[in-house]
Design a protein around this motif. Structure first.
Motif, PDB file in Angstrom:
ATOM      1  N   THR A 126       0.838  -1.209   0.000  1.00 34.10           N
ATOM      2  CA  THR A 126       0.000   0.000   0.000  1.00 34.10           C
ATOM      3  C   THR A 126       0.866   1.249   0.000  1.00 34.10           C
ATOM      4  O   THR A 126       1.767   1.393   0.827  1.00 34.10           O
ATOM      5  N   VAL A 127       0.586   2.138  -0.958  1.00 35.89           N
ATOM      6  CA  VAL A 127       1.255   3.441  -1.050  1.00 35.89           C
ATOM      7  C   VAL A 127       0.177   4.489  -1.298  1.00 35.89           C
ATOM      8  O   VAL A 127      -0.587   4.382  -2.273  1.00 35.89           O
ATOM      9  N   LEU A 128       0.089   5.480  -0.412  1.00 37.29           N
ATOM     10  CA  LEU A 128      -0.931   6.529  -0.522  1.00 37.29           C
ATOM     11  C   LEU A 128      -2.327   5.927  -0.614  1.00 37.29           C
ATOM     12  O   LEU A 128      -3.158   6.339  -1.434  1.00 37.29           O
ATOM     13  N   ALA A 129      -2.586   4.932   0.197  1.00 37.34           N
ATOM     14  CA  ALA A 129      -3.881   4.243   0.274  1.00 37.34           C
ATOM     15  C   ALA A 129      -4.227   3.471  -0.983  1.00 37.34           C
ATOM     16  O   ALA A 129      -5.368   3.034  -1.155  1.00 37.34           O
ATOM     17  N   LEU A 130      -3.263   3.274  -1.877  1.00 36.85           N
ATOM     18  CA  LEU A 130      -3.485   2.517  -3.103  1.00 36.85           C
ATOM     19  C   LEU A 130      -2.537   1.338  -3.148  1.00 36.85           C
ATOM     20  O   LEU A 130      -1.393   1.425  -2.690  1.00 36.85           O
ATOM     21  N   ASN A 131      -2.978   0.224  -3.685  1.00 31.38           N
ATOM     22  CA  ASN A 131      -2.126  -0.946  -3.827  1.00 31.38           C
ATOM     23  C   ASN A 131      -1.207  -0.755  -5.028  1.00 31.38           C
ATOM     24  O   ASN A 131      -1.581  -0.142  -6.037  1.00 31.38           O
ATOM     25  N   THR A 132       0.009  -1.255  -4.931  1.00 29.97           N
ATOM     26  CA  THR A 132       0.954  -1.064  -6.034  1.00 29.97           C
ATOM     27  C   THR A 132       1.990  -2.177  -6.024  1.00 29.97           C
ATOM     28  O   THR A 132       2.108  -2.949  -5.068  1.00 29.97           O
ATOM     29  N   LEU A 136     -11.248   2.554  -8.573  1.00 23.99           N
ATOM     30  CA  LEU A 136     -11.946   3.825  -8.366  1.00 23.99           C
ATOM     31  C   LEU A 136     -11.030   5.009  -8.660  1.00 23.99           C
ATOM     32  O   LEU A 136     -11.453   6.010  -9.257  1.00 23.99           O
ATOM     33  N   PHE A 137      -9.774   4.913  -8.238  1.00 29.29           N
ATOM     34  CA  PHE A 137      -8.811   5.980  -8.514  1.00 29.29           C
ATOM     35  C   PHE A 137      -8.631   6.153 -10.019  1.00 29.29           C
ATOM     36  O   PHE A 137      -8.548   7.282 -10.524  1.00 29.29           O
ATOM     37  N   SER A 138      -8.573   5.051 -10.755  1.00 28.98           N
ATOM     38  CA  SER A 138      -8.410   5.126 -12.210  1.00 28.98           C
ATOM     39  C   SER A 138      -9.602   5.825 -12.849  1.00 28.98           C
ATOM     40  O   SER A 138      -9.446   6.650 -13.761  1.00 28.98           O
ATOM     41  N   ASN A 149      -9.067  -3.677 -15.448  1.00 28.39           N
ATOM     42  CA  ASN A 149      -8.537  -4.201 -14.185  1.00 28.39           C
ATOM     43  C   ASN A 149      -9.643  -4.588 -13.212  1.00 28.39           C
ATOM     44  O   ASN A 149      -9.422  -5.431 -12.330  1.00 28.39           O
ATOM     45  N   LEU A 150     -10.825  -4.019 -13.371  1.00 29.15           N
ATOM     46  CA  LEU A 150     -11.956  -4.462 -12.563  1.00 29.15           C
ATOM     47  C   LEU A 150     -12.311  -5.911 -12.897  1.00 29.15           C
ATOM     48  O   LEU A 150     -12.651  -6.703 -12.008  1.00 29.15           O
ATOM     49  N   ALA A 151     -12.201  -6.236 -14.184  1.00 29.57           N
ATOM     50  CA  ALA A 151     -12.482  -7.611 -14.588  1.00 29.57           C
ATOM     51  C   ALA A 151     -11.367  -8.570 -14.164  1.00 29.57           C
ATOM     52  O   ALA A 151     -11.602  -9.776 -14.052  1.00 29.57           O
ATOM     53  N   LEU A 152     -10.155  -8.056 -13.937  1.00 27.39           N
ATOM     54  CA  LEU A 152      -9.022  -8.915 -13.600  1.00 27.39           C
ATOM     55  C   LEU A 152      -8.775  -9.033 -12.104  1.00 27.39           C
ATOM     56  O   LEU A 152      -7.813  -9.678 -11.691  1.00 27.39           O
ATOM     57  N   LEU A 153      -9.605  -8.392 -11.292  1.00 27.87           N
ATOM     58  CA  LEU A 153      -9.419  -8.481  -9.841  1.00 27.87           C
ATOM     59  C   LEU A 153      -9.530  -9.936  -9.385  1.00 27.87           C
ATOM     60  O   LEU A 153     -10.354 -10.712  -9.879  1.00 27.87           O
ATOM     61  N   ASP A 154      -8.688 -10.300  -8.423  1.00 24.88           N
ATOM     62  CA  ASP A 154      -8.690 -11.645  -7.831  1.00 24.88           C
ATOM     63  C   ASP A 154      -8.448 -12.736  -8.870  1.00 24.88           C
ATOM     64  O   ASP A 154      -8.970 -13.854  -8.758  1.00 24.88           O
ATOM     65  N   THR A 155      -7.669 -12.398  -9.904  1.00 25.02           N
ATOM     66  CA  THR A 155      -7.268 -13.403 -10.890  1.00 25.02           C
ATOM     67  C   THR A 155      -5.747 -13.431 -10.975  1.00 25.02           C
ATOM     68  O   THR A 155      -5.059 -12.507 -10.498  1.00 25.02           O
ATOM     69  N   ASN A 168      -3.780 -10.347 -12.733  1.00 19.92           N
ATOM     70  CA  ASN A 168      -3.741  -9.011 -12.136  1.00 19.92           C
ATOM     71  C   ASN A 168      -2.291  -8.606 -11.873  1.00 19.92           C
ATOM     72  O   ASN A 168      -1.851  -8.475 -10.728  1.00 19.92           O
ATOM     73  N   PHE A 169      -1.546  -8.404 -12.970  1.00 18.07           N
ATOM     74  CA  PHE A 169      -0.113  -8.140 -12.841  1.00 18.07           C
ATOM     75  C   PHE A 169       0.199  -6.763 -12.262  1.00 18.07           C
ATOM     76  O   PHE A 169       1.323  -6.512 -11.836  1.00 18.07           O
ATOM     77  N   LEU A 170      -0.753  -5.845 -12.270  1.00 20.73           N
ATOM     78  CA  LEU A 170      -0.521  -4.513 -11.708  1.00 20.73           C
ATOM     79  C   LEU A 170      -0.995  -4.406 -10.268  1.00 20.73           C
ATOM     80  O   LEU A 170      -0.992  -3.306  -9.708  1.00 20.73           O
ATOM     81  N   ALA A 171      -1.391  -5.520  -9.677  1.00 22.51           N
ATOM     82  CA  ALA A 171      -1.785  -5.567  -8.253  1.00 22.51           C
ATOM     83  C   ALA A 171      -2.918  -4.599  -7.945  1.00 22.51           C
ATOM     84  O   ALA A 171      -2.925  -3.946  -6.897  1.00 22.51           O
ATOM     85  N   PHE A 172      -3.884  -4.485  -8.861  1.00 18.53           N
ATOM     86  CA  PHE A 172      -5.020  -3.582  -8.645  1.00 18.53           C
ATOM     87  C   PHE A 172      -5.938  -4.155  -7.575  1.00 18.53           C
ATOM     88  O   PHE A 172      -6.142  -5.371  -7.469  1.00 18.53           O
ATOM     89  N   LYS A 173      -6.493  -3.255  -6.796  1.00 20.31           N
ATOM     90  CA  LYS A 173      -7.602  -3.562  -5.904  1.00 20.31           C
ATOM     91  C   LYS A 173      -8.715  -2.557  -6.199  1.00 20.31           C
ATOM     92  O   LYS A 173      -8.563  -1.673  -7.035  1.00 20.31           O
ATOM     93  N   ILE A 174      -9.822  -2.706  -5.491  1.00 17.97           N
ATOM     94  CA  ILE A 174     -10.986  -1.892  -5.834  1.00 17.97           C
ATOM     95  C   ILE A 174     -10.685  -0.396  -5.692  1.00 17.97           C
ATOM     96  O   ILE A 174     -11.188   0.436  -6.465  1.00 17.97           O
TER      97      ILE A 174
END
Length: 243
Positions: free
Chosen positions: A118-124, A187-189, A168-174, A177-183
């Motif tokens: 987590t960096v600035l409340a975002l996963n990375t 939303l930030f995107s 990346n919404l479609a790739l969550l929990d798969t 998900n190479f960019l380590a996106f979370k919800i």
């Protein structure tokens, strides 16, 4: 005794006047004149050979960067205001992405670590940090250049951010998900994409743009020229002693 008018000899009739031929029908590509009494038959324009464009890719890139052939002149008040908006939007977003990317690289997170950190409340992770640095650098370049380039760059990157949010919404929990996106990243995107599009479209897209707007003038050159002539005529009437 004068001769009766009915008994006067008739004057010889004048020869018929030849009528000038009709002008060629240039609108239809015709170069042959049609005589006055010749029936006119509508026809399609003649095929003309068009030379191929020697630089098709360059033309397409130029149209993408200047879709309405409008160039901002920052010496004019309206153009300067628009360019300032484009610069501020690109600069603030670019700075935020650069800070996010630098903090992600400082933490030395794995490049494709799907768990991330987590960096600035975002996963990375490392890949997202490098990508953020690259996009942030592009936006800072747009801030420096300004004008129509900054506007177009904001619009294009805004659309890409929104598309990235959906993907990346479609790739969550798969496992993809190479960019380590979370919800929160999704939303930030979305938020950044909408913000960039708003900054890029400001004063450029709309049905009620003022007539001194450079984009409106580029889309309506004839009306803009008429208004310029009318404005110049009013100035001459207001100051008749000047030329």
């Amino acid at each position: 005794m004068a001769a009766h008018p009915f008994n006067r000899p008739r004057a010889s009739q004048a020869p018929p006047v030849s009528h000038a031929p009709y002008a060629p029908h240039a609108a239809y590509g015709c170069t042959e004149p049609h005589e006055h009494y010749a029936p006119y038959v509508a026809h399609e324009p003649y095929e003309t050979s068009v030379a191929p464009d020697p630089h098709p890719i360059g033309r397409r890139v130029q149209r993408a960067l200047h879709p309405v052939n409008a160039r901002l002149d920052e010496h004019l008040p309206t153009d300067h205001k628009l360019s300032q908006v484009y610069r501020v939007g690109a600069g603030l977003t670019g700075l935020l992405l650069v800070v996010f990317g630098v903090l992600g690289l400082v933490d030395r997170i794995g490049f494709f670590d799907t768990g991330g950190d987590t960096v600035l409340a975002l996963n990375t992770n490392g890949a997202l940090s490098v990508l953020s640095l690259f996009i942030g650098g592009l936006l800072i370049t747009g801030m420096v250049v300004g004008g129509t380039f900054a506007s177009t760059l904001n619009i294009v990157l805004g659309v890409l951010f929104i598309a990235s949010g959906f993907v990346n919404l479609a790739l969550l929990d798969t496992g993809l998900n190479f960019l380590a996106f979370k919800i929160q990243n999704v939303l930030f995107s979305f938020v950044v994409g909408v913000m960039l599009m708003w900054f890029g479209m400001y004063g450029r897209v709309g049905s009620a743009l003022p007539h001194d707007n450079p984009y409106w003038r580029a889309r309506h050159p004839e009306q803009a020229a008429r208004e310029d002539r009318a404005r110049a005529a009013r100035r001459r009437l207001a100051r008749p002693d000047t030329l």
